[in-house]
Design a protein around this motif. Sequence first.
Motif, PDB file in Angstrom:
ATOM      1  N   THR A 152       0.788  -1.230   0.000  1.00 32.82           N
ATOM      2  CA  THR A 152       0.000   0.000   0.000  1.00 32.82           C
ATOM      3  C   THR A 152       0.819   1.278   0.000  1.00 32.82           C
ATOM      4  O   THR A 152       0.302   2.347  -0.341  1.00 32.82           O
ATOM      5  CB  THR A 152      -0.914   0.041   1.239  1.00 32.82           C
ATOM      6  N   GLY A 153       2.085   1.220   0.414  1.00 32.19           N
ATOM      7  CA  GLY A 153       2.860   2.442   0.591  1.00 32.19           C
ATOM      8  C   GLY A 153       2.508   3.203   1.851  1.00 32.19           C
ATOM      9  O   GLY A 153       2.990   4.319   2.061  1.00 32.19           O
ATOM     10  N   ALA A 154       1.666   2.626   2.712  1.00 31.81           N
ATOM     11  CA  ALA A 154       1.262   3.302   3.948  1.00 31.81           C
ATOM     12  C   ALA A 154       2.442   3.421   4.904  1.00 31.81           C
ATOM     13  O   ALA A 154       3.239   2.488   5.038  1.00 31.81           O
ATOM     14  CB  ALA A 154       0.127   2.529   4.625  1.00 31.81           C
ATOM     15  N   PRO A 155       2.599   4.553   5.597  1.00 36.73           N
ATOM     16  CA  PRO A 155       3.647   4.668   6.606  1.00 36.73           C
ATOM     17  C   PRO A 155       3.365   3.755   7.792  1.00 36.73           C
ATOM     18  O   PRO A 155       2.205   3.528   8.153  1.00 36.73           O
ATOM     19  CB  PRO A 155       3.583   6.140   7.018  1.00 36.73           C
ATOM     20  N   VAL A 156       4.429   3.235   8.376  1.00 33.38           N
ATOM     21  CA  VAL A 156       4.327   2.415   9.582  1.00 33.38           C
ATOM     22  C   VAL A 156       4.811   3.245  10.757  1.00 33.38           C
ATOM     23  O   VAL A 156       5.950   3.719  10.759  1.00 33.38           O
ATOM     24  CB  VAL A 156       5.154   1.129   9.473  1.00 33.38           C
ATOM     25  N   VAL A 157       3.954   3.430  11.750  1.00 30.69           N
ATOM     26  CA  VAL A 157       4.327   4.180  12.946  1.00 30.69           C
ATOM     27  C   VAL A 157       4.604   3.189  14.080  1.00 30.69           C
ATOM     28  O   VAL A 157       3.705   2.450  14.497  1.00 30.69           O
ATOM     29  CB  VAL A 157       3.223   5.167  13.375  1.00 30.69           C
ATOM     30  N   PRO A 158       5.847   3.135  14.579  1.00 29.84           N
ATOM     31  CA  PRO A 158       6.138   2.249  15.710  1.00 29.84           C
ATOM     32  C   PRO A 158       5.446   2.739  16.977  1.00 29.84           C
ATOM     33  O   PRO A 158       5.300   3.950  17.193  1.00 29.84           O
ATOM     34  CB  PRO A 158       7.658   2.339  15.850  1.00 29.84           C
ATOM     35  N   THR A 191       8.176   2.994   3.062  1.00 32.14           N
ATOM     36  CA  THR A 191       8.802   2.289   1.960  1.00 32.14           C
ATOM     37  C   THR A 191       7.963   2.523   0.714  1.00 32.14           C
ATOM     38  O   THR A 191       6.760   2.809   0.810  1.00 32.14           O
ATOM     39  CB  THR A 191       8.932   0.786   2.251  1.00 32.14           C
ATOM     40  N   GLU A 192       8.585   2.419  -0.424  1.00 26.28           N
ATOM     41  CA  GLU A 192       7.879   2.654  -1.677  1.00 26.28           C
ATOM     42  C   GLU A 192       6.864   1.543  -1.934  1.00 26.28           C
ATOM     43  O   GLU A 192       7.146   0.367  -1.702  1.00 26.28           O
ATOM     44  CB  GLU A 192       8.892   2.702  -2.823  1.00 26.28           C
ATOM     45  N   ARG A 193       5.685   1.933  -2.411  1.00 24.23           N
ATOM     46  CA  ARG A 193       4.691   0.920  -2.781  1.00 24.23           C
ATOM     47  C   ARG A 193       5.205   0.129  -3.965  1.00 24.23           C
ATOM     48  O   ARG A 193       5.646   0.697  -4.963  1.00 24.23           O
ATOM     49  CB  ARG A 193       3.353   1.599  -3.122  1.00 24.23           C
ATOM     50  N   ARG A 194       5.160  -1.198  -3.861  1.00 25.14           N
ATOM     51  CA  ARG A 194       5.697  -2.072  -4.892  1.00 25.14           C
ATOM     52  C   ARG A 194       4.567  -2.831  -5.573  1.00 25.14           C
ATOM     53  O   ARG A 194       3.699  -3.400  -4.900  1.00 25.14           O
ATOM     54  CB  ARG A 194       6.682  -3.070  -4.288  1.00 25.14           C
ATOM     55  N   ALA A 195       4.620  -2.867  -6.885  1.00 19.44           N
ATOM     56  CA  ALA A 195       3.608  -3.593  -7.646  1.00 19.44           C
ATOM     57  C   ALA A 195       3.857  -5.097  -7.532  1.00 19.44           C
ATOM     58  O   ALA A 195       4.936  -5.552  -7.169  1.00 19.44           O
ATOM     59  CB  ALA A 195       3.649  -3.167  -9.114  1.00 19.44           C
ATOM     60  N   TRP A 196       2.824  -5.856  -7.819  1.00 21.48           N
ATOM     61  CA  TRP A 196       2.910  -7.302  -7.848  1.00 21.48           C
ATOM     62  C   TRP A 196       3.949  -7.728  -8.895  1.00 21.48           C
ATOM     63  O   TRP A 196       4.020  -7.103  -9.950  1.00 21.48           O
ATOM     64  CB  TRP A 196       1.524  -7.857  -8.206  1.00 21.48           C
TER      65      TRP A 196
END
Length: 251
Positions: A152-158, A191-196
């Motif tokens: 998704t490219g969503a940010p992960v917040v620890p 992280t950059e959203r990566r395609a399948w």
Amino acid sequence: MTSALHDEPPRSAAVPHPPRRFLQSARPVARGLVRRRYDVRVHRAERVPAAGPVILAANHIGVLDGPLLAAFSPRAVHALTKHEMFEGRTGRFLRRSGQIPVDRFHTDPRAIRTCLRVLRDEGVVGVFPEGTRGDGELHRFHHGAAYLALVTGAPVVPVVILGSREPGGGIDSTPTRGSTIDLVYGDPWTTERRAWPRRTGMVRDSSALLRERLRETLDEARSLTGRDLPGPLPAGEYEDDPDTGFVDRGA
């Protein structure tokens, strides 16, 4: 994000969004009830983006961690929760409050697609990468949060939780009344959203970077609060957990 993303693999268009209304309305009540028993202190909550998809990745030391994350997060959270909890009255409450059941021991496509549904609808997903309760030192670290971020490219917040289990406390123990519990939010990891297709090595490498960010947040939380983790669970009280992701042998 747009609705067209639901048609990208893994597809999430056919999966309903978990219930939201009760989750939103119950959070103020839950916070009030918890604060009648504990002194809950929330630090650096402004690090959680106010809009858009977000993944919260928290350490896991006590039985209260899930409810604390759901009640005190700046935004409503749909957290991955082991499917064994979804029985009886507790299960009905969890489903009504929009939490997401997951089978930890088998590939669970529905849980993955439900998380993607939430994120593609610009909501918040909560993940405990350690998988089960322990000492909170991140010796175990599953790859689910990194995978969701790659899709998704969503940010992960620890998120680091301190005080939800006291030193020497058992797996289902709770702190004594009046205890302080701290929730510390770290800087978002992106992280950059990566395609399948997203290959195993890509997920593993991203997960290693995310694990390091959580460990940095743990160090920050210790410095900020002057507190530490409760240490290991008593002998014989560890839950079974699959050896997927990173596992520090002998820790």
